[in-house]
Scaffold this motif. Structure first.
Motif, mmCIF file in Angstrom:
data_model
loop_
_atom_site.group_PDB
_atom_site.id
_atom_site.type_symbol
_atom_site.label_atom_id
_atom_site.label_comp_id
_atom_site.label_asym_id
_atom_site.label_seq_id
_atom_site.Cartn_x
_atom_site.Cartn_y
_atom_site.Cartn_z
ATOM 1 N N ASP A 17 0.609 -1.375 0.047
ATOM 2 C CA ASP A 17 0.180 0.035 0.471
ATOM 3 C C ASP A 17 0.999 1.550 0.029
ATOM 4 O O ASP A 17 0.248 2.344 0.754
ATOM 5 N N GLY A 18 1.904 1.608 -0.614
ATOM 6 C CA GLY A 18 2.845 2.167 -0.299
ATOM 7 C C GLY A 18 2.359 3.403 -1.677
ATOM 8 O O GLY A 18 1.436 3.589 -1.837
ATOM 9 N N LEU A 19 3.053 4.583 -1.771
ATOM 10 C CA LEU A 19 2.600 5.679 -2.387
ATOM 11 C C LEU A 19 3.625 5.320 -3.539
ATOM 12 O O LEU A 19 5.090 5.562 -3.627
ATOM 13 N N ILE A 20 3.336 6.161 -4.962
ATOM 14 C CA ILE A 20 3.719 6.465 -5.885
ATOM 15 C C ILE A 20 3.944 7.955 -6.379
ATOM 16 O O ILE A 20 2.609 8.486 -5.936
ATOM 17 N N GLY A 21 4.669 8.861 -6.538
ATOM 18 C CA GLY A 21 5.255 9.971 -6.537
ATOM 19 C C GLY A 21 5.404 10.275 -7.709
ATOM 20 O O GLY A 21 6.023 9.564 -8.849
ATOM 21 N N MET A 22 5.246 11.676 -7.793
ATOM 22 C CA MET A 22 5.390 11.840 -9.766
ATOM 23 C C MET A 22 5.704 13.680 -8.908
ATOM 24 O O MET A 22 5.283 14.519 -8.281
ATOM 25 N N SER A 23 6.798 13.784 -9.959
ATOM 26 C CA SER A 23 7.131 15.407 -9.788
ATOM 27 C C SER A 23 7.369 16.041 -11.118
ATOM 28 O O SER A 23 7.985 15.178 -12.172
ATOM 29 N N GLY A 24 6.705 17.115 -11.606
ATOM 30 C CA GLY A 24 6.609 17.733 -12.703
ATOM 31 C C GLY A 24 5.626 16.545 -13.852
ATOM 32 O O GLY A 24 4.596 16.590 -12.942
ATOM 33 N N SER A 25 5.761 16.161 -15.022
ATOM 34 C CA SER A 25 5.530 15.606 -15.690
ATOM 35 C C SER A 25 3.763 16.021 -15.816
ATOM 36 O O SER A 25 2.982 15.135 -15.686
ATOM 37 N N VAL A 26 3.789 17.273 -16.898
ATOM 38 C CA VAL A 26 2.605 17.500 -16.580
ATOM 39 C C VAL A 26 1.812 16.567 -17.904
ATOM 40 O O VAL A 26 0.524 16.402 -17.295
ATOM 41 N N SER A 27 2.322 16.349 -18.752
ATOM 42 C CA SER A 27 1.371 15.793 -19.680
ATOM 43 C C SER A 27 0.687 14.288 -18.812
ATOM 44 O O SER A 27 -0.387 14.104 -19.317
ATOM 45 N N ILE A 28 1.839 13.485 -18.142
ATOM 46 C CA ILE A 28 1.306 12.200 -17.640
ATOM 47 C C ILE A 28 -0.166 12.843 -16.513
ATOM 48 O O ILE A 28 -1.045 12.243 -16.363
ATOM 49 N N VAL A 29 0.571 13.503 -15.607
ATOM 50 C CA VAL A 29 -0.888 14.104 -14.673
ATOM 51 C C VAL A 29 -2.126 14.649 -15.421
ATOM 52 O O VAL A 29 -3.028 13.700 -14.755
ATOM 53 N N ARG A 30 -1.902 14.978 -16.378
ATOM 54 C CA ARG A 30 -3.650 15.453 -17.018
ATOM 55 C C ARG A 30 -3.586 14.270 -17.162
ATOM 56 O O ARG A 30 -5.078 13.922 -17.278
ATOM 57 N N GLN A 31 -2.854 13.323 -17.894
ATOM 58 C CA GLN A 31 -3.477 11.676 -18.431
ATOM 59 C C GLN A 31 -4.156 10.693 -17.108
ATOM 60 O O GLN A 31 -5.178 10.420 -17.414
ATOM 61 N N LEU A 32 -3.433 11.045 -15.863
ATOM 62 C CA LEU A 32 -3.901 10.785 -15.037
ATOM 63 C C LEU A 32 -4.744 10.880 -14.471
ATOM 64 O O LEU A 32 -6.510 10.460 -14.009
#
Length: 203
Positions: free
Chosen positions: A116-131
């Motif tokens: 039940d860990g965490l997947i972190g994201m920094s930046g990567s705007v196009s991926i943020v939009r899609q998710l």
């Protein structure tokens, strides 16, 4: 199930492009703590290729240099890093791998990996939009800077369906930066002026 948390620097007018050109005057201990907390509990980083290339070109050298940011650089190096790209990639930064297959299907599988860990994201705007559009992003951390950049890519493109969000937490830094944490939610529903006017001051 794992959760996905994304963090972005953003201007008052919604620009997320090239924050290195406008956000550093606002970077203080408060923001440093907020950026660090975005990775609390993370065992994986999900990154677009451009963000990954930027990170891989800087953080390994900072870890080796042993300066005050070496601890954070080591934390990034130790995390599992999954890079989204349509082109074959070769990696020199440890614990790096490429995401295979369709983005939504692959990220859905990542979220269902054991633990039940965490997947972190920094930046990567196009991926943020899609998710966000696919309903796969659990938290969106926005560091809203009190500046109108006036040009550059915005977080949300015009067109497409609306994305309702609810505010989880908010904090105001001494620099005027707002640290806002959002999560997806259900639409607020239909309403118009007739419903809204009941809440106006009565004279």
């Amino acid at each position: 199930m794992k959760k996905i948390r994304a963090g972005l620097f953003i201007s008052l007018d919604g620009v997320v492009e090239a924050p290195d050109q406008w956000h550093f005057p606002y970077f203080n201990d408060e923001m440093g703590a907020a950026v660090g907390s975005q990775l609390d509990g993370a065992d994986t980083l999900l990154l677009g290729r451009r963000t990954y290339d930027s990170f891989a070109g800087a953080w390994p050298d900072r870890e080796t240099a042993g300066d005050e940011d070496a601890g954070f650089a080591k934390t990034l190096g130790d995390l599992r890093k999954i890079v989204v790209s349509h082109q074959p990639l070769q990696f020199t930064w440890r614990n790096s791998e490429q995401l295979r297959g369709d983005l939504v299907e692959a990220v859905t599988a990542l979220k269902h990996e054991p633990g039940d860990g965490l997947i972190g994201m920094s930046g990567s705007v196009s991926i943020v939009r899609q998710l966000l559009s696919a309903g796969l992003l659990d938290e969106l951390h926005l560091l809203v800077h009190p500046i109108a950049v006036r040009s550059g890519m915005r977080l949300f493109e015009e067109g497409g369906p609306s994305i309702p969000l609810r505010l989880l937490t908010s904090q105001t830094f001494s620099t005027g930066v707002l640290n806002l944490v959002y999560a997806p939610t259900t639409p607020a529903g239909d309403a118009g002026y007739e419903e809204a006017r009941t809440h106006l001051p009565q004279t």
